[in-house]
Design a protein around this motif. Structure first.
Motif, PDB file in Angstrom:
ATOM      1  N   ARG A 212       0.847  -1.195   0.000  1.00 25.50           N
ATOM      2  CA  ARG A 212       0.000   0.000   0.000  1.00 25.50           C
ATOM      3  C   ARG A 212       0.879   1.240   0.000  1.00 25.50           C
ATOM      4  O   ARG A 212       1.889   1.305   0.709  1.00 25.50           O
ATOM      5  CB  ARG A 212      -0.946   0.004   1.195  1.00 25.50           C
ATOM      6  N   LEU A 213       0.486   2.213  -0.792  1.00 28.78           N
ATOM      7  CA  LEU A 213       1.246   3.448  -0.880  1.00 28.78           C
ATOM      8  C   LEU A 213       0.338   4.588  -1.340  1.00 28.78           C
ATOM      9  O   LEU A 213      -0.704   4.368  -1.945  1.00 28.78           O
ATOM     10  CB  LEU A 213       2.435   3.286  -1.836  1.00 28.78           C
ATOM     11  N   THR A 214       0.758   5.795  -1.012  1.00 25.59           N
ATOM     12  CA  THR A 214       0.066   6.999  -1.458  1.00 25.59           C
ATOM     13  C   THR A 214       0.989   7.727  -2.428  1.00 25.59           C
ATOM     14  O   THR A 214       2.186   7.865  -2.163  1.00 25.59           O
ATOM     15  CB  THR A 214      -0.274   7.911  -0.257  1.00 25.59           C
ATOM     16  N   MET A 215       0.444   8.180  -3.566  1.00 22.98           N
ATOM     17  CA  MET A 215       1.299   8.765  -4.599  1.00 22.98           C
ATOM     18  C   MET A 215       0.567   9.856  -5.373  1.00 22.98           C
ATOM     19  O   MET A 215      -0.651   9.965  -5.339  1.00 22.98           O
ATOM     20  CB  MET A 215       1.786   7.684  -5.572  1.00 22.98           C
ATOM     21  N   ARG A 216       1.380  10.656  -6.042  1.00 20.57           N
ATOM     22  CA  ARG A 216       0.848  11.605  -7.021  1.00 20.57           C
ATOM     23  C   ARG A 216       1.919  11.873  -8.074  1.00 20.57           C
ATOM     24  O   ARG A 216       3.117  11.785  -7.803  1.00 20.57           O
ATOM     25  CB  ARG A 216       0.418  12.908  -6.358  1.00 20.57           C
ATOM     26  N   HIS A 217       1.453  12.183  -9.275  1.00 23.72           N
ATOM     27  CA  HIS A 217       2.343  12.556 -10.375  1.00 23.72           C
ATOM     28  C   HIS A 217       2.370  14.077 -10.425  1.00 23.72           C
ATOM     29  O   HIS A 217       1.334  14.707 -10.617  1.00 23.72           O
ATOM     30  CB  HIS A 217       1.823  11.966 -11.686  1.00 23.72           C
ATOM     31  N   ALA A 226       3.343   7.576 -13.517  1.00 20.65           N
ATOM     32  CA  ALA A 226       4.196   6.935 -12.513  1.00 20.65           C
ATOM     33  C   ALA A 226       4.010   5.426 -12.618  1.00 20.65           C
ATOM     34  O   ALA A 226       2.942   4.945 -13.025  1.00 20.65           O
ATOM     35  CB  ALA A 226       3.830   7.433 -11.121  1.00 20.65           C
ATOM     36  N   CYS A 227       5.030   4.657 -12.239  1.00 17.97           N
ATOM     37  CA  CYS A 227       4.995   3.203 -12.438  1.00 17.97           C
ATOM     38  C   CYS A 227       5.485   2.456 -11.195  1.00 17.97           C
ATOM     39  O   CYS A 227       6.465   2.852 -10.578  1.00 17.97           O
ATOM     40  CB  CYS A 227       5.874   2.793 -13.608  1.00 17.97           C
ATOM     41  N   VAL A 228       4.791   1.357 -10.895  1.00 13.56           N
ATOM     42  CA  VAL A 228       5.227   0.417  -9.869  1.00 13.56           C
ATOM     43  C   VAL A 228       5.502  -0.913 -10.562  1.00 13.56           C
ATOM     44  O   VAL A 228       4.721  -1.351 -11.417  1.00 13.56           O
ATOM     45  CB  VAL A 228       4.164   0.231  -8.772  1.00 13.56           C
ATOM     46  N   ASP A 251       0.914   1.078 -14.151  1.00 12.85           N
ATOM     47  CA  ASP A 251       0.888   2.531 -14.107  1.00 12.85           C
ATOM     48  C   ASP A 251      -0.088   2.964 -13.021  1.00 12.85           C
ATOM     49  O   ASP A 251      -1.224   2.467 -12.962  1.00 12.85           O
ATOM     50  CB  ASP A 251       0.424   3.103 -15.444  1.00 12.85           C
ATOM     51  N   VAL A 252       0.350   3.896 -12.170  1.00  9.70           N
ATOM     52  CA  VAL A 252      -0.515   4.362 -11.087  1.00  9.70           C
ATOM     53  C   VAL A 252      -0.769   5.862 -11.259  1.00  9.70           C
ATOM     54  O   VAL A 252       0.131   6.618 -11.615  1.00  9.70           O
ATOM     55  CB  VAL A 252       0.142   4.079  -9.714  1.00  9.70           C
ATOM     56  N   PRO A 253      -2.052   6.276 -11.069  1.00  9.76           N
ATOM     57  CA  PRO A 253      -3.201   5.474 -10.653  1.00  9.76           C
ATOM     58  C   PRO A 253      -4.045   4.933 -11.805  1.00  9.76           C
ATOM     59  O   PRO A 253      -4.984   4.185 -11.591  1.00  9.76           O
ATOM     60  CB  PRO A 253      -4.025   6.505  -9.861  1.00  9.76           C
ATOM     61  N   VAL A 282      -4.299  12.605 -12.000  1.00  8.49           N
ATOM     62  CA  VAL A 282      -3.007  12.034 -11.619  1.00  8.49           C
ATOM     63  C   VAL A 282      -2.193  12.969 -10.738  1.00  8.49           C
ATOM     64  O   VAL A 282      -1.245  12.539 -10.065  1.00  8.49           O
ATOM     65  CB  VAL A 282      -2.182  11.655 -12.871  1.00  8.49           C
ATOM     66  N   HIS A 283      -2.548  14.253 -10.733  1.00 12.43           N
ATOM     67  CA  HIS A 283      -1.807  15.228  -9.938  1.00 12.43           C
ATOM     68  C   HIS A 283      -2.315  15.321  -8.498  1.00 12.43           C
ATOM     69  O   HIS A 283      -1.702  16.007  -7.678  1.00 12.43           O
ATOM     70  CB  HIS A 283      -1.865  16.601 -10.603  1.00 12.43           C
ATOM     71  N   GLU A 284      -3.396  14.631  -8.205  1.00 13.01           N
ATOM     72  CA  GLU A 284      -3.921  14.571  -6.838  1.00 13.01           C
ATOM     73  C   GLU A 284      -3.422  13.299  -6.171  1.00 13.01           C
ATOM     74  O   GLU A 284      -3.097  12.313  -6.834  1.00 13.01           O
ATOM     75  CB  GLU A 284      -5.455  14.602  -6.851  1.00 13.01           C
TER      76      GLU A 284
END
Length: 359
Positions: A212-217, A226-228, A251-253, A282-284
């Motif tokens: 689990r992770l929180t992310m933004r581009h 962004a990629c995991v 690709d996330v999200p 994607v910026h949020e």
């Protein structure tokens, strides 16, 4: 009669303090292990350092086409230069490449193809034995980083890094300077710096887990999600890493994807199933959940935007032949990308084989 206690000597006090600290450390380690073993999430990022993560910058150990900042000047030196480094490199090029370099012009029909082929030839040199020779580089001003690596017994990625630095120092006006790292900690987040294509991957390998992770581009020029990466192949000592560690990309999200396994390198087929395409910004900030099992070659992704809301299952992957025990990676797909990650945690051998954020 009261029992009298003798005051502790300084030496005894220090010894007891050390034993107490060791015991606390052991308890903390045992607690962390117990949490992981009992299905509780443990952090992979402490918000302060990148401890537990390893970085690979592709452009630090190879020459991309856009790393040749002045193709005409570089082509001219390789075709006709009398300096020792150019003579050496000219002897490493394919005959047809050498012939075409002699008449290179940016307006030629095959100009782009020639520079692309040239970059491939140079990368063969970079990934090979050390190119350093004291006479060959006697007229080249070396950077401190180059000098430092020359004093070490380097091999594998470090040797490739040394060769790349030597070429950058030999052609300061023709080749771009590359950064050795592409990720930093900034304001409590793991942030990519836009330095170039590369990955940051875990120091440990994982088999069955919930990530689990929180992310933004933040931004990109040129842009890319962004990629995991999961089911990655860890580079062995002395080996050059596979591109994107040969992993399976999520690709996330948004749920885009790519299969980087050797021999595949495509966006995938039936092994990927797109379940939803919500209009995420994607910026949020988004909260990502990945449920991964190397024993079955399955990985499922759910996204909640904003974090704390009910997540939507976006993308599934299933291919038993892809399942691999290995590290987890965050990918910077290309130079110019700025992504941020925080609240990264992992749950080993989850008791519930379901996405818990979609409930």
């Amino acid at each position: 009669m009261k029992n009298e206690m003798k005051p502790l000597s300084r030496r005894t006090f220090v010894q007891l303090a050390g034993l107490t600290a060791a015991a606390c450390s052991l308890m903390s380690s045992d607690d962390t292990r117990a949490e992981a073993e009992s299905g509780m999430a443990v952090p992979l990022f402490d918000g302060k350092t990148l401890d537990g993560w390893i970085q690979i910058e592709n452009e630090a150990i190879s020459l991309p086409v856009d790393g040749i900042t002045d193709p005409s000047a570089f082509a001219g030196k390789l075709a006709n230069g009398t300096d020792a480094v150019s003579v050496f490199l000219r002897g490493k090029l394919e005959p047809l490449v050498k012939a075409d370099l002699a008449s290179y012009s940016p307006s030629n029909v095959n100009a782009k193809a020639l520079i692309s082929t040239l970059a491939k030839d140079i990368n063969q040199v970079i990934s090979g034995p050390s190119i350093y020779d004291i006479e060959r580089f006697s007229q080249v001003v070396l950077r401190p980083e180059t000098e430092q690596l020359l004093q070490q017994n380097v091999y594998g990625q470090q040797l490739a890094r040394l060769n790349k630095l030597l070429l950058e120092d030999a052609y300061p006006a023709e080749l771009a300077k590359s950064a050795a790292t592409g990720w930093v900690v900034k304001d409590g987040v793991m942030a990519s710096t836009g330095a170039g294509r590369g990955v940051m991957y875990t120091a440990k390998d994982y088999k069955r887990y919930r990530l689990r992770l929180t992310m933004r581009h933040v931004s990109g020029k040129p842009d890319h999600p962004a990629c995991v990466l999961v089911f990655c192949t860890r580079p062995q000592p002395g080996e050059m890493p596979l591109d994107a560690l040969g992993g399976i990309q999520f690709d996330v999200p948004g749920g885009g994807h790519w299969d980087y396994r050797p021999g595949w390198n495509k966006d995938g087929g039936a092994e990927y199933t797109t379940l939803a395409k919500p209009p995420f910004n994607v910026h949020e900030w988004s909260r990502i959940e990945l449920l991964v099992d190397a024993t079955t070659g399955t990985a499922r992704m759910a996204v909640a935007q904003p974090p704390g809301s009910k997540a939507v299952e976006v993308l599934d992957f299933k291919d038993a032949t892809a399942g691999r025990i290995g590290p987890i990676a965050l990918q910077m797909h290309n130079a110019g990308l700025f992504d941020e990650y925080k609240d990264v945690s992992i749950e080993l051998d989850p008791k519930e084989d379901t996405l818990i954020t979609t409930a």
